[in-house]
Design an enzyme around this catalytic site. Structure first.
Site, PDB file in Angstrom:
ATOM      1  N   HIS A 109     101.499  47.995  19.644  1.00 45.36           N
ATOM      2  CA  HIS A 109     102.477  47.747  18.588  1.00 45.36           C
ATOM      3  C   HIS A 109     102.126  48.469  17.286  1.00 45.36           C
ATOM      4  O   HIS A 109     102.973  48.598  16.401  1.00 45.36           O
ATOM      5  CB  HIS A 109     102.662  46.239  18.350  1.00 45.36           C
ATOM      6  CG  HIS A 109     101.533  45.567  17.635  1.00 45.36           C
ATOM      7  ND1 HIS A 109     100.585  44.811  18.281  1.00 45.36           N
ATOM      8  CD2 HIS A 109     101.204  45.518  16.321  1.00 45.36           C
ATOM      9  CE1 HIS A 109      99.734  44.320  17.399  1.00 45.36           C
ATOM     10  NE2 HIS A 109     100.083  44.735  16.201  1.00 45.36           N
TER      11      HIS A 109
ATOM     12  N   ASP B 105      99.694  45.493  25.417  1.00 47.59           N
ATOM     13  CA  ASP B 105      99.625  45.784  23.982  1.00 47.59           C
ATOM     14  C   ASP B 105      98.361  46.581  23.661  1.00 47.59           C
ATOM     15  O   ASP B 105      97.635  46.286  22.714  1.00 47.59           O
ATOM     16  CB  ASP B 105      99.677  44.509  23.137  1.00 47.59           C
ATOM     17  CG  ASP B 105     100.076  44.819  21.693  1.00 47.59           C
ATOM     18  OD1 ASP B 105     100.488  45.962  21.428  1.00 47.59           O
ATOM     19  OD2 ASP B 105      99.960  43.920  20.839  1.00 47.59           O
TER      20      ASP B 105
ATOM     21  N   SER C 182      95.346  44.832  13.298  1.00 47.20           N
ATOM     22  CA  SER C 182      95.745  45.014  14.696  1.00 47.20           C
ATOM     23  C   SER C 182      95.114  46.269  15.285  1.00 47.20           C
ATOM     24  O   SER C 182      95.139  47.339  14.675  1.00 47.20           O
ATOM     25  CB  SER C 182      97.265  45.121  14.797  1.00 47.20           C
ATOM     26  OG  SER C 182      97.880  43.903  14.462  1.00 47.20           O
TER      27      SER C 182
END
Length: 440
Positions: A62, A100, A192
């Site tokens: 992402h 992911d 992230s």
């Protein structure tokens, strides 16, 4: 002259203590980069980390989703970020929305050269973990007028504790089941794709999201789901377990450094301190001998003796022990046990698995592919979740098959489930299709 000699002796004593100290996760910022994903109309930012010296780095899908061009900025970068984005230096190699995860490859000079060490082994509950990344909230300290005017890249380091491994979970947006690490090291937007380290400085997960009240993971039976929005939950953060990443890197033939040994935390530190004290005592004895030489020999001989002694001592390395081989024969080392299993998977991946004698004496040394249930992890689809148990009976090493699906073999002979069988140095141990040799 005596002052010079005393200084050199003090330096030698410090080396004897520092030689075996394990690396700290906070020292790993040089392995972590800030990532920028550029599209026609926008720019997103996140974190990535280096897995080998060929420039391969890992992040979340992402983070790069929707981007066409990618920029990796190493720790310590200084300059106008607007100039950096005009020269993209990373290319997308692989991505998986289901996991992911994404892999990029950096190109050009000035990039980090210190890859991380990966492990599937998880710490005991309550042990310290460390997250390193580039949360956007910290940009206020390094930018004048927002991200576009960022003038330097400095990683944020946060600490917390390991809570648990939740197997067979699915990210809210869908995908196949994966294992998720829950921890309390604070992460924010921008973290992230960053690494989660254990106390030994090894990556145990890829930070992905912080929990929000009212949010749950979907279960494989499809009965879970998002029950509502909510505010950020304090101390509840998630990372995909590094076992998922290790499987991908092996499948893609991308080299990485792998350590399957356990990280004992404070117990390891006590061992280091005991070893260091032994070194100090030994050095004091040598020092006493050198001081006696002051009275009996010319000072020039004493200086030469101290010089020779200082040259003979070398630190054991940043982690006190090197890591075991990963894909493509990545560099490896010792985990502190006199017993180890060595071999290769049918796919040709090298394996070096140190065995913990304390766990074997206590009957807790389970070997299998599930890190949530096994202290000795062998990541292969044909290895059962709990495949076999290793035990020490006096000086003899015994194994017991735990009803594995693909069997356990010693020198080609099948081991009946539940029957203790001795394994001697040099014997071949078959764990399903994986062939290992016991070394001592």
């Amino acid at each position: 002259m005596i002052v010079v000699i005393a200084r050199r002796i003090a330096f030698i004593l410090l080396l004897s203590l520092a030689a075996g100290l394990p690396a700290r996760a906070g020292d790993k910022t040089e392995s972590v980069v800030r990532l920028l994903a550029l599209s026609d109309k926008s720019m997103s930012t996140g974190t990535g980390f280096l897995v080998n010296r060929d420039g391969y780095l890992v992040t979340n899908n992402h983070v790069i989703d929707g981007g066409r061009l990618f920029v990796a900025l190493p720790e310590g970068f200084r300059g106008d970020i607007r100039d950096a984005v005009r020269n993209p230096n990373a290319k997308l190699v692989w991505r998986s929305p289901d996991l992911d995860l994404a892999i990029l490859r950096m190109e050009g000079g000035g990039l980090p050269q210190t890859p991380v060490i990966l492990t599937e082994q998880l710490p005991e509950r309550g042990r310290d973990v460390t997250a390193i990344g580039y949360p956007g909230a910290a940009d206020v300290l390094d930018a004048r007028g927002g991200l576009g005017a960022l003038e330097s890249v400095v990683a944020t380091v946060t600490k917390g504790t390991f809570s648990r491994l939740a197997p067979d979970q699915i990210w809210v947006k869908g995908g196949r089941p994966i294992s998720i690490v829950q921890h309390s090291a604070e992460i924010n937007p921008g973290n992230s794709g960053g690494p989660l380290f254990d106390e030994c400085g090894r990556v145990i997960g890829v930070n992905t999201a912080g929990a929000r009240t009212g949010e749950v993971f979907l279960q494989p039976d499809g009965k879970g789901g998002v029950t509502g929005g909510g505010i950020a939950a304090q101390g509840v953060n998630f990372a995909s377990h590094s076992a998922e990443l290790i499987r991908v890197l092996r499948d893609k033939g991308i080299a990485f450094t792998h350590d399957s040994g356990t990280c004992g935390g404070s117990e390891d530190m006590l061992t280091v301190l005991r070893t260091g004290m032994i070194g100090v005592v030994a050095m004091l004895v040598l020092t006493s001998g050198l001081l006696i030489m002051v009275l009996r020999r010319p000072r020039e001989r004493l200086v030469r003796a101290v010089d020779a002694l200082s040259r003979s001592i070398r630190p054991a390395g940043p982690a006190g022990r090197p890591a075991t081989p990963g894909a493509n024969g990545a560099a490896g080392g010792d985990a502190g046990s006199s017993w180890r299993l060595e071999g290769r998977t049918p796919e040709g991946i090298a394996i070096r698995l140190p065995l913990d004698p304390r766990l074997m004496r206590e009957g807790k040394a389970i070997l299998g592919r599930d890190p949530a249930q096994c202290r000795h992890v062998l990541s292969h689809e044909k290895v059962s979740r709990q495949h076999l148990r290793l035990m020490l009976r006096g000086a003899a090493l015994m194994i017991v098959d735990l009803g594995s699906a693909n069997g356990t073999y010693v020198n080609g002979r099948a081991v009946p489930p539940g029957v203790e069988t001795e394994l001697r140095a040099g014997d071949e141990l078959g764990v399903g299709p994986v062939r290992l040799r016991l070394r001592q």
